[in-house]
Enzyme design. Structure first.
Site, PDB file in Angstrom:
ATOM      1  N   LYS A 138     -15.408   2.052  15.538  1.00 46.86           N
ATOM      2  CA  LYS A 138     -16.040   2.634  14.365  1.00 46.86           C
ATOM      3  C   LYS A 138     -17.382   1.959  14.082  1.00 46.86           C
ATOM      4  O   LYS A 138     -18.372   2.629  13.744  1.00 46.86           O
ATOM      5  CB  LYS A 138     -15.125   2.512  13.146  1.00 46.86           C
ATOM      6  CG  LYS A 138     -15.767   3.019  11.856  1.00 46.86           C
ATOM      7  CD  LYS A 138     -14.808   2.966  10.685  1.00 46.86           C
ATOM      8  CE  LYS A 138     -15.503   3.483   9.412  1.00 46.86           C
ATOM      9  NZ  LYS A 138     -14.568   3.562   8.263  1.00 46.86           N
ATOM     10  N   HIS A 279      -2.542  30.340  47.124  1.00 47.95           N
ATOM     11  CA  HIS A 279      -3.029  30.708  45.794  1.00 47.95           C
ATOM     12  C   HIS A 279      -1.894  30.700  44.768  1.00 47.95           C
ATOM     13  O   HIS A 279      -1.714  31.656  44.007  1.00 47.95           O
ATOM     14  CB  HIS A 279      -3.736  32.059  45.828  1.00 47.95           C
ATOM     15  CG  HIS A 279      -4.977  32.044  46.666  1.00 47.95           C
ATOM     16  ND1 HIS A 279      -6.096  31.312  46.337  1.00 47.95           N
ATOM     17  CD2 HIS A 279      -5.275  32.636  47.850  1.00 47.95           C
ATOM     18  CE1 HIS A 279      -7.030  31.472  47.253  1.00 47.95           C
ATOM     19  NE2 HIS A 279      -6.551  32.265  48.200  1.00 47.95           N
ATOM     20  N   ARG A 441       6.203  46.607  38.371  1.00 48.50           N
ATOM     21  CA  ARG A 441       7.219  46.092  39.292  1.00 48.50           C
ATOM     22  C   ARG A 441       7.298  46.929  40.571  1.00 48.50           C
ATOM     23  O   ARG A 441       7.544  46.399  41.653  1.00 48.50           O
ATOM     24  CB  ARG A 441       8.567  46.060  38.570  1.00 48.50           C
ATOM     25  CG  ARG A 441       9.614  45.164  39.193  1.00 48.50           C
ATOM     26  CD  ARG A 441      10.627  44.736  38.156  1.00 48.50           C
ATOM     27  NE  ARG A 441       9.972  43.978  37.102  1.00 48.50           N
ATOM     28  CZ  ARG A 441       9.663  42.676  37.189  1.00 48.50           C
ATOM     29  NH1 ARG A 441       9.966  42.019  38.282  1.00 48.50           N
ATOM     30  NH2 ARG A 441       9.067  42.060  36.206  1.00 48.50           N
TER      31      ARG A 441
END
Length: 527
Positions: A138, A279, A441
């Site tokens: 700080k 991939h 699908r």
């Protein structure tokens, strides 16, 4: 004007580089203040050091839990040099300035990873260290803070170049690193404590990691990338030793992780398994009595996609398998060890990355997965759900025979690791067609069949590899068209979650096609 470092407080659990640091600081005339074991180490180097208890006027108590939590420490760190009120308070209370703080924290992460007891782990939660680090960071306009031994050289170079002082840009960089370090430390503690509670997702998500490796680029050359290690006891790709090959890329690591997760579905004590990934999708998976046989079966599924792929095995790699692998270009091989023959053969492939794991991950171990989105994070528990064969429900007139059931369970394990919408055909413990990541699908089914037909042509077979196979779907079939496409491809049995509005229509289609079909009641979407 840069503040000259005249007084340093050093308290480190990791003593790496400590002796050179304090000798060089002493050479600049810096007074060293230290705690416990660090002070003892500095004295053993033959150097002068002042105990922090002399500075605070209060002894270390409660087994060292309380030693630096004192105004004479925090006042010395937080005092703003240019603030007259701060200076008046400091002088009034006899607080000496601290210009440099060197702290690394109690080894919480290491204690947890090594399997320490609950109490040992708790005792390695640092309190005073993070408090001092945050105070110094700080006040980085006046104070230099260093939390990593890797930065000692940079600190000493700064001091040498600037007459025992440091420049503002250096202090800001060290402060940023200091805050990041305490954030990661606290995240590790929070993650561990949450894990002890036995479930649920936290109200506040604390996460962080340390850079394990900078990467040349991300998925594409215009993207920056690095890989970070987080506090997680699950064995991962980051635990593997790279014994040869080019530096790993972002895509290599991502694909290797996908391959490891998939191959870990199969117990190496029961069967050898091989997974070929391209991939982030499996393009060939098989189990057999040996690694070589498993590799041959996996490769046969889609030898075209396997070129330049990522291989993962669940057993120690042997020379015979390595010799077969060497016949085509492979990017990465991941295995729990390799024998001398395998190492010798693969060493001839200079660009091949060989990653050897210390052991396979624990099966079905729970952990958390995080995905970034714009403005937030998605958090979920890892898909560690297993399928109890006793919970399967045969919904057709025809039930699968024992061999078909074995293949159905195999295909189901593979489908869990294929991007949705996932379709997996399998026969005799090997995939025969995979369709991944499509918007419908039926499209995934068609792709799987098409690839199966291409593979059969390459092998000189008259029928697609799907002929006589079983088929797995990661989610329910919304229409009967997927069932009919499976039958046309020569499938004999299907495994799917069930639960669609048109389940009865789908079941009737399976019966009409002479297919056996079982419902799992479990879905395995993977996006």
């Amino acid at each position: 004007m840069n503040p000259k470092i005249t007084r340093a407080l050093i308290s480190v659990s990791d003593k790496t580089g400590l002796e050179e640091l304090v000798r060089r600081l002493a050479g600049h005339g810096v007074e060293i203040v230290s705690t416990g074991g660090t002070a003892a180490a500095i004295r053993n180097y033959g150097l002068e050091v002042r105990d922090v208890s002399d500075v605070t006027g209060f002894p270390e108590i409660m087994d060292g839990r309380v030693k630096t939590l004192h105004p004479h420490v925090h006042g010395g760190l937080l005092s703003v040099r240019s603030n007259a009120a701060h200076e008046d308070a400091r002088i009034t209370h006899g607080i000496g300035l601290i210009d440099l703080l060197v702290v690394n924290l109690y080894p919480f992460e290491e204690t947890r990873s090594s399997g320490g007891s609950y109490q040992a782990i708790v005792e390695n939660i640092d309190v005073g260290g993070p408090a001092m680090i945050r105070a110094a960071a700080k006040n980085h306009a006046d104070v230099t803070v260093v939390v990593d031994p890797a930065d000692y050289g940079n600190l000493l170079a700064e001091m040498l170049a600037h007459d025992a002082a440091t420049e503002p840009v250096f202090r800001r960089a060290m402060a940023a690193k200091a805050f990041a370090r305490t954030a990661v430390y606290d995240a590790a503690i929070a993650h561990w404590m949450e894990s002890q509670l036995g479930g649920g997702l936290p109200e506040f998500l604390a996460m962080g990691g340390r850079k394990a490796q900078s990467l040349r680029y991300g998925e594409n050359p215009h993207q920056q990338a690095a890989v970070y290690r987080v506090q997680d006891n699950r064995v991962s790709v980051l635990d593997a030793q790279q014994v040869q090959g080019k530096e790993l890329s972002y895509n290599n690591i991502n694909d290797a992780d996908a391959a490891l997760e998939a191959v870990n579905e199969f117990d190496g004590n029961e069967q050898a398994a091989c997974v070929i990934v391209k991939h982030a999708n499996p393009c060939g998976v098989a189990v057999a009595g040996s690694l070589g046989a498993a590799y041959d079966k996996a490769l046969a599924c889609d030898a075209v996609s396997a070129f330049g792929g990522i291989l993962a095995f669940n057993r120690k790699l042997d020379g015979a398998t390595a010799e077969v692998i060497s016949q085509i270009f492979t990017e990465v091989i991941l295995a729990p060890g390799a024998d001398d023959d395998a190492l010798r053969l693969l060493a001839q492939k200079k660009n091949l990355r060989l990653l050897l794991l210390p052991r396979m991950p624990l099966a079905n171990q729970l952990s958390q997965q995080v995905k970034t989105i714009a403005g937030g994070l998605l958090l979920q528990t890892r898909d560690a759900q297993t399928l109890d064969p006793a919970m399967l429900r045969v919904v057709t007139k025809l039930a699968p025979n024992a061999a078909q059931m074995q293949d159905l369970l195999f295909a189901w394990k593979v489908a869990k690791h294929v991007k949705s919408n996932a379709i997996v055909f399998a026969r005799n413990g090997a995939t025969t067609g995979i369709g991944a990541g499509q918007m419908s699908r039926i499209d995934s089914t068609r792709i799987a069949v098409s690839k199966s037909r291409d593979a059969a042509n390459a092998l000189g077979l008259p029928q697609p590899l799907t002929h006589g196979s079983v088929m797995a779907s990661d989610a329910f079939f919304p229409f009967a068209d997927g069932i009919e496409a499976a039958a046309e491809a020569g499938a004999v049995a299907i495994i799917q979650p069930g639960g669609a509005m048109r389940d009865e229509e789908v079941i009737k289609a399976a019966d009409a096609c002479g297919l056996a079909m079982v419902f799992t009641g479990i879905r395995h979407f993977k996006h």
